[in-house]
Design an enzyme around this catalytic site. Structure first.
Site, short mmCIF file in Angstrom:
data_model
loop_
_atom_site.label_atom_id
_atom_site.label_comp_id
_atom_site.label_asym_id
_atom_site.label_seq_id
_atom_site.Cartn_x
_atom_site.Cartn_y
_atom_site.Cartn_z
N HIS A 133 43.64 51.99 15.77
CA HIS A 133 43.04 52.16 14.44
C HIS A 133 41.63 52.72 14.61
O HIS A 133 40.89 52.32 15.51
CB HIS A 133 43.00 50.82 13.70
CG HIS A 133 42.60 50.95 12.27
ND1 HIS A 133 41.28 51.02 11.87
CD2 HIS A 133 43.35 51.02 11.12
CE1 HIS A 133 41.23 51.14 10.55
NE2 HIS A 133 42.47 51.14 10.08
N GLU A 135 38.87 52.32 13.08
CA GLU A 135 37.75 51.37 13.05
C GLU A 135 37.61 50.66 14.40
O GLU A 135 36.50 50.46 14.90
CB GLU A 135 37.97 50.34 11.93
CG GLU A 135 36.80 49.40 11.78
CD GLU A 135 37.05 48.31 10.75
OE1 GLU A 135 36.53 47.19 10.96
OE2 GLU A 135 37.76 48.56 9.75
N SER A 232 45.54 50.28 6.80
CA SER A 232 45.76 48.94 7.37
C SER A 232 45.74 47.86 6.29
O SER A 232 46.62 46.99 6.25
CB SER A 232 44.68 48.65 8.42
OG SER A 232 44.83 47.36 8.95
#
EC number: 1.17.7.4
Length: 346
Positions: A133, A135, A232
């Protein structure tokens, strides 16, 4: 607009809050303001937020989304997405002589700063999040030698640290609250001296949207979550709905993706949307349901949200300069020295 007659007992539970959070709102407005201010194209590293409709809309206005900094032509303007980037990306932008606008969500920036601080104090940092992901990639890049990714409770057994008395956990902001705490509990069992971050990393918007869905899931046989598959927090809402008791829960980008067969035997439908979803997409789902007899809409309110974030500093600076120039032009005065109309590469 054609409406079918509402069938007895058929209703929609509409989550509140839902849709845009403050960080997403800020990021999307930042791209729009940059296009107004500097003209197209504005390059954006990765999708500004994880939503197909938003990305397509901004592309039509002149935004160009790229996955690598190297894809941005030298001297261009590049914006960093709401998910944040690692320090190496800032270095790449400087090397490419790119002007940068950082639209990282302030709540993600907070996690980055926590990672830097704990790494400087030589802690081992256990970052709870999903591998790959954006982030997680950005946060890990702040202190790669100190951070170990823990992708759920299943990863806990293999986690190793240098000193069990100097371990801290941080988390991706868009996770399921319940799953994160399950992982934290497992980590604390293995590392009793594990330190928690000074404040909860999971963002207020993620928690509020999950709380509303928990309340809906108790009554709704079907929950429709509007959001993209790479979002997400949207994916988590589907999981939360099922855990809360909903018989079925589905993720859709648009109303026309809903299968009428999902309504078989259903009297109550829950509707919500991820934190990167504009309200127009929810309205289209409500209209689709209304045309099939689900006209009775009840609000399920979990929290009030009043948080807003100011635009990225690069845009604020240049927008102030532009405003001062306009005032000077109208009044015939000389404006004070203003920054260049191109954002800095800081």
């Amino acid at each position: 607009m054609v409406h079918m007659t509402a069938s007895p007992g058929r209703r929609v539970l509409l989550a509140a809050p839902r849709g845009y959070c403050a960080g997403v709102d800020r990021a999307v407005i930042a791209v729009e303001k940059a296009l107004e201010q500097y003209g197209a194209p504005i390059y954006v590293r990765h999708e500004i937020v994880h939503n197909k409709y938003v990305v397509q809309t901004l592309e039509k206005k002149g935004a160009i989304f790229v996955e690598r900094t190297a894809e941005v032509p030298e001297g261009s303007i590049v914006m960093f997405s709401a998910h944040g980037v690692a320090p190496v990306v800032h270095d790449e932008a400087a090397a490419g002589k790119l002007a940068t606008i950082d639209a990282t969500c302030p709540l993600v920036t907070k996690v980055h700063k926590e990672a830097v601080r704990f790494a400087s104090e030589d802690y081992d940092i256990l970052l709870i999040g999903h591998e790959g992901h954006e982030e997680v990639i950005g946060t890990s890049g702040e202190a790669p030698d100190h951070i170990t990714l823990v992708d759920g409770p299943k990863d806990v057994a293999k986690v190793e640290v240098r000193d069990p008395s100097r371990v801290v956990w941080l988390s991706q902001t868009t996770l399921s609250v319940d799953e994160t705490m399950e992982t934290v509990d497992a980590l604390k069992e293995k590392f009793p001296q594990l330190i928690s971050p000074p404040s909860d990393d999971i963002c207020y918007a993620t928690q509020n949207r999950q709380l509303a869905v928990k309340r809906m899931g108790e009554e709704a046989e079907l929950v429709i979550v509007v959001g993209s598959k790479n979002s997400s927090n949207s994916v988590r809402l589907v999981e939360v709905a099922k855990l809360a008791g909903s018989r079925e829960a589905y993720l859709v980008d648009f109303a026309d993706e809903i299968d009428e067969a999902w309504l078989d035997g259903v009297s109550t439908v829950g509707v919500t949307s991820g934190a990167s979803v504009p309200e127009i997409l929810v309205e289209q789902v409500l209209e689709w349901l209304s045309q099939r007899g689900f006209e009775d809409v009840e609000l399920v309110k979990a929290a009030e949200e009043s948080i807003t974030f100011s635009l990225p500093k690069e845009l604020r600076r240049d927008l102030r300069a532009e405003a001062a120039a306009l005032v000077a032009q109208r009044t015939g005065t000389t404006p004070s020295p203003a920054p260049s109309s191109t954002p800095s590469g800081e």
